[in-house]
Scaffold this motif. Sequence first.
Motif, PDB file in Angstrom:
ATOM      1  N   THR A   1       0.814  -1.222   0.000  1.00 53.43           N
ATOM      2  CA  THR A   1       0.000   0.000   0.000  1.00 53.43           C
ATOM      3  C   THR A   1       0.846   1.270   0.000  1.00 53.43           C
ATOM      4  O   THR A   1       0.328   2.349  -0.278  1.00 53.43           O
ATOM      5  N   LYS A   2       2.143   1.144   0.326  1.00 50.71           N
ATOM      6  CA  LYS A   2       2.976   2.324   0.494  1.00 50.71           C
ATOM      7  C   LYS A   2       3.581   2.832  -0.823  1.00 50.71           C
ATOM      8  O   LYS A   2       3.947   4.006  -0.921  1.00 50.71           O
ATOM      9  N   PHE A   3       3.676   1.950  -1.829  1.00 52.47           N
ATOM     10  CA  PHE A   3       4.374   2.320  -3.058  1.00 52.47           C
ATOM     11  C   PHE A   3       3.623   1.832  -4.285  1.00 52.47           C
ATOM     12  O   PHE A   3       2.798   0.925  -4.213  1.00 52.47           O
ATOM     13  N   LYS A   4       3.981   2.457  -5.407  1.00 54.66           N
ATOM     14  CA  LYS A   4       3.427   2.056  -6.698  1.00 54.66           C
ATOM     15  C   LYS A   4       4.559   1.962  -7.711  1.00 54.66           C
ATOM     16  O   LYS A   4       5.666   2.484  -7.482  1.00 54.66           O
ATOM     17  N   VAL A   5       4.290   1.316  -8.816  1.00 51.66           N
ATOM     18  CA  VAL A   5       5.291   1.205  -9.875  1.00 51.66           C
ATOM     19  C   VAL A   5       5.700   2.611 -10.327  1.00 51.66           C
ATOM     20  O   VAL A   5       4.854   3.483 -10.542  1.00 51.66           O
ATOM     21  N   GLY A   6       6.991   2.829 -10.446  1.00 53.05           N
ATOM     22  CA  GLY A   6       7.509   4.136 -10.861  1.00 53.05           C
ATOM     23  C   GLY A   6       8.073   4.957  -9.721  1.00 53.05           C
ATOM     24  O   GLY A   6       8.811   5.918  -9.957  1.00 53.05           O
ATOM     25  N   ASP A   7       7.745   4.601  -8.476  1.00 53.70           N
ATOM     26  CA  ASP A   7       8.292   5.340  -7.332  1.00 53.70           C
ATOM     27  C   ASP A   7       9.805   5.121  -7.240  1.00 53.70           C
ATOM     28  O   ASP A   7      10.312   4.020  -7.470  1.00 53.70           O
ATOM     29  N   LYS A   8      10.514   6.188  -6.878  1.00 55.35           N
ATOM     30  CA  LYS A   8      11.953   6.107  -6.672  1.00 55.35           C
ATOM     31  C   LYS A   8      12.222   5.930  -5.176  1.00 55.35           C
ATOM     32  O   LYS A   8      11.733   6.718  -4.360  1.00 55.35           O
ATOM     33  N   VAL A   9      13.008   4.917  -4.833  1.00 55.75           N
ATOM     34  CA  VAL A   9      13.186   4.561  -3.426  1.00 55.75           C
ATOM     35  C   VAL A   9      14.657   4.289  -3.110  1.00 55.75           C
ATOM     36  O   VAL A   9      15.475   4.062  -4.009  1.00 55.75           O
ATOM     37  N   LEU A  10      14.969   4.318  -1.809  1.00 60.59           N
ATOM     38  CA  LEU A  10      16.271   3.848  -1.338  1.00 60.59           C
ATOM     39  C   LEU A  10      16.042   2.860  -0.200  1.00 60.59           C
ATOM     40  O   LEU A  10      14.970   2.806   0.391  1.00 60.59           O
ATOM     41  N   THR A  11      17.062   2.061   0.070  1.00 55.75           N
ATOM     42  CA  THR A  11      16.917   0.944   0.998  1.00 55.75           C
ATOM     43  C   THR A  11      17.162   1.345   2.448  1.00 55.75           C
ATOM     44  O   THR A  11      17.873   2.308   2.735  1.00 55.75           O
ATOM     45  N   LEU A  12      16.589   0.567   3.367  1.00 56.55           N
ATOM     46  CA  LEU A  12      16.844   0.673   4.804  1.00 56.55           C
ATOM     47  C   LEU A  12      17.941  -0.324   5.154  1.00 56.55           C
ATOM     48  O   LEU A  12      17.852  -1.500   4.804  1.00 56.55           O
ATOM     49  N   PHE A  13      18.980   0.112   5.841  1.00 54.61           N
ATOM     50  CA  PHE A  13      20.141  -0.724   6.144  1.00 54.61           C
ATOM     51  C   PHE A  13      19.747  -2.018   6.848  1.00 54.61           C
ATOM     52  O   PHE A  13      19.945  -3.108   6.329  1.00 54.61           O
ATOM     53  N   ASN A  14      19.199  -1.908   8.055  1.00 53.92           N
ATOM     54  CA  ASN A  14      18.674  -3.070   8.777  1.00 53.92           C
ATOM     55  C   ASN A  14      17.181  -3.136   8.505  1.00 53.92           C
ATOM     56  O   ASN A  14      16.409  -2.330   9.033  1.00 53.92           O
ATOM     57  N   GLN A  15      16.772  -4.099   7.698  1.00 57.01           N
ATOM     58  CA  GLN A  15      15.389  -4.147   7.242  1.00 57.01           C
ATOM     59  C   GLN A  15      14.390  -4.292   8.390  1.00 57.01           C
ATOM     60  O   GLN A  15      13.250  -3.851   8.280  1.00 57.01           O
ATOM     61  N   GLY A  16      14.815  -4.867   9.496  1.00 56.20           N
ATOM     62  CA  GLY A  16      13.916  -5.036  10.628  1.00 56.20           C
ATOM     63  C   GLY A  16      13.966  -3.920  11.651  1.00 56.20           C
ATOM     64  O   GLY A  16      13.263  -3.975  12.662  1.00 56.20           O
ATOM     65  N   HIS A  17      14.782  -2.891  11.411  1.00 53.94           N
ATOM     66  CA  HIS A  17      14.909  -1.793  12.376  1.00 53.94           C
ATOM     67  C   HIS A  17      13.810  -0.764  12.103  1.00 53.94           C
ATOM     68  O   HIS A  17      14.020   0.245  11.438  1.00 53.94           O
TER      69      HIS A  17
ATOM     70  N   ALA B   1      14.246  -7.509  -4.269  1.00 54.81           N
ATOM     71  CA  ALA B   1      12.909  -7.502  -3.669  1.00 54.81           C
ATOM     72  C   ALA B   1      13.042  -7.159  -2.193  1.00 54.81           C
ATOM     73  O   ALA B   1      13.800  -7.802  -1.464  1.00 54.81           O
ATOM     74  N   PHE B   2      12.299  -6.143  -1.764  1.00 54.67           N
ATOM     75  CA  PHE B   2      12.374  -5.674  -0.377  1.00 54.67           C
ATOM     76  C   PHE B   2      10.959  -5.482   0.157  1.00 54.67           C
ATOM     77  O   PHE B   2      10.058  -5.076  -0.580  1.00 54.67           O
ATOM     78  N   ASP B   3      10.784  -5.734   1.458  1.00 52.33           N
ATOM     79  CA  ASP B   3       9.494  -5.463   2.069  1.00 52.33           C
ATOM     80  C   ASP B   3       9.180  -3.971   1.936  1.00 52.33           C
ATOM     81  O   ASP B   3      10.081  -3.131   1.899  1.00 52.33           O
ATOM     82  N   GLN B   4       7.908  -3.644   1.874  1.00 52.16           N
ATOM     83  CA  GLN B   4       7.525  -2.237   1.712  1.00 52.16           C
ATOM     84  C   GLN B   4       7.959  -1.381   2.899  1.00 52.16           C
ATOM     85  O   GLN B   4       8.032  -0.153   2.783  1.00 52.16           O
ATOM     86  N   THR B   5       8.280  -2.011   4.035  1.00 54.78           N
ATOM     87  CA  THR B   5       8.817  -1.273   5.179  1.00 54.78           C
ATOM     88  C   THR B   5      10.347  -1.268   5.166  1.00 54.78           C
ATOM     89  O   THR B   5      10.967  -0.817   6.128  1.00 54.78           O
ATOM     90  N   GLY B   6      10.948  -1.766   4.080  1.00 53.02           N
ATOM     91  CA  GLY B   6      12.399  -1.795   3.965  1.00 53.02           C
ATOM     92  C   GLY B   6      12.949  -0.828   2.951  1.00 53.02           C
ATOM     93  O   GLY B   6      14.160  -0.840   2.665  1.00 53.02           O
ATOM     94  N   VAL B   7      12.072   0.021   2.405  1.00 54.48           N
ATOM     95  CA  VAL B   7      12.504   1.088   1.494  1.00 54.48           C
ATOM     96  C   VAL B   7      11.714   2.349   1.809  1.00 54.48           C
ATOM     97  O   VAL B   7      10.607   2.288   2.367  1.00 54.48           O
ATOM     98  N   VAL B   8      12.281   3.504   1.475  1.00 58.62           N
ATOM     99  CA  VAL B   8      11.564   4.778   1.607  1.00 58.62           C
ATOM    100  C   VAL B   8      11.756   5.580   0.317  1.00 58.62           C
ATOM    101  O   VAL B   8      12.660   5.287  -0.468  1.00 58.62           O
ATOM    102  N   LYS B   9      10.917   6.559   0.116  1.00 53.71           N
ATOM    103  CA  LYS B   9      11.015   7.381  -1.093  1.00 53.71           C
ATOM    104  C   LYS B   9      12.282   8.234  -1.069  1.00 53.71           C
ATOM    105  O   LYS B   9      12.652   8.791  -0.046  1.00 53.71           O
TER     106      LYS B   9
END
Length: 346
Positions: free
Chosen positions: A85-101, A128-136
């Motif tokens: 629900t947080k993202f759609k195709v075309g969104d530009k994102v970067l990764t979260l270092f510790n995916q569970g933090h 492939a990353f969980d939607q809580t493992g990337v941010v815009k």
Amino acid sequence: MSIPATQKQWITSSTEKDFDGLVYQTSAPVPKPSPSQVLVRIHGASLNYRDLVILRGSYPFPLDLPVVSLSDGAGEVVAVGSDVTKFKVGDKVLTLFNQGHQKQFVDVAASKTGLGGCIDGTLREYGAFDQTGVVKMPENLDYVEAASLVCAGLTSWNALFGLRPLEKGQWVLVQGTGGVSLFALQFAKAAGATVIATTSTKEKGEVLKKLGADHVINYAEDPNWGETARKLTPGGEGVEHIIEVGGAGTFTQSFNAIKMEGIISVIGFLGGAKPKDNILETLNKVCTVRGVYVGSYGQLQDMCKFVQEHNIHPVIDKQVFTLENAKEAFEYMWAKKHFGKVGIKI
């Protein structure tokens, strides 16, 4: 867009002396996102000292090898799972270092979710990353710049704002010209702080001044640079925040520079990891010494917003590598030929 079945990537297969454990694969499978995941076409990555010591066998945190290398990545969402629900195709994102933090403070479980350490990282074409493992991504940055925020940027953000947030008018001391220190310099200046920076050469000192450092101390010429830094502050009381990267080699000077109730954020140990008998200085100086292990999902969001609002651009080394010659990037950084973050275009 059409998503291929295979991709190119680098994996950390083992820990060796000369990066021999870094292996290039040309037909690895492209992961399929689970219902809660997004598939990211990775366009930019960057290196950290952590990536070098993993391969050389001296990383102190959990590992699960073999694993796709690197934590720092930025790219475009090309597919989303059915529950995303947080993202759609075309969104530009970067990764979260510790995916569970996800929450403010890290715990043992979260420390075992590091990209490029326990979970497949970013030195590949697709992840492939969980939607809580990337941010815009911040809109003012390109992919390589955005990728550089993941580890060094977030670590410095956590150091300055994670425990007792830096306030306008306070003083910050940053050591050297590594990625975390340069980010701390940029963040502190944007927040309205006065910054003292240390370095060993006149040339690097000039660059630090251009980036906004108010005072530069050459520690090669001034072995008592901590006391010198203290004397620069109002009333000689010391600085509120120190970005400590030297370890045993610099702690004495950090204690000399810190203000009562100040925070020394321990980021690295370039000057050696063997502790000296100065831990009781925390009582003598009435200060907090805090180890910082990157940062949380919420802190990553806050940092990205700050970067965009203040139009901060990370310092990227002039030599940017490609995915194919990524191993050269490791050797380049280990030889200390870089200034700022070592970037990789994918």
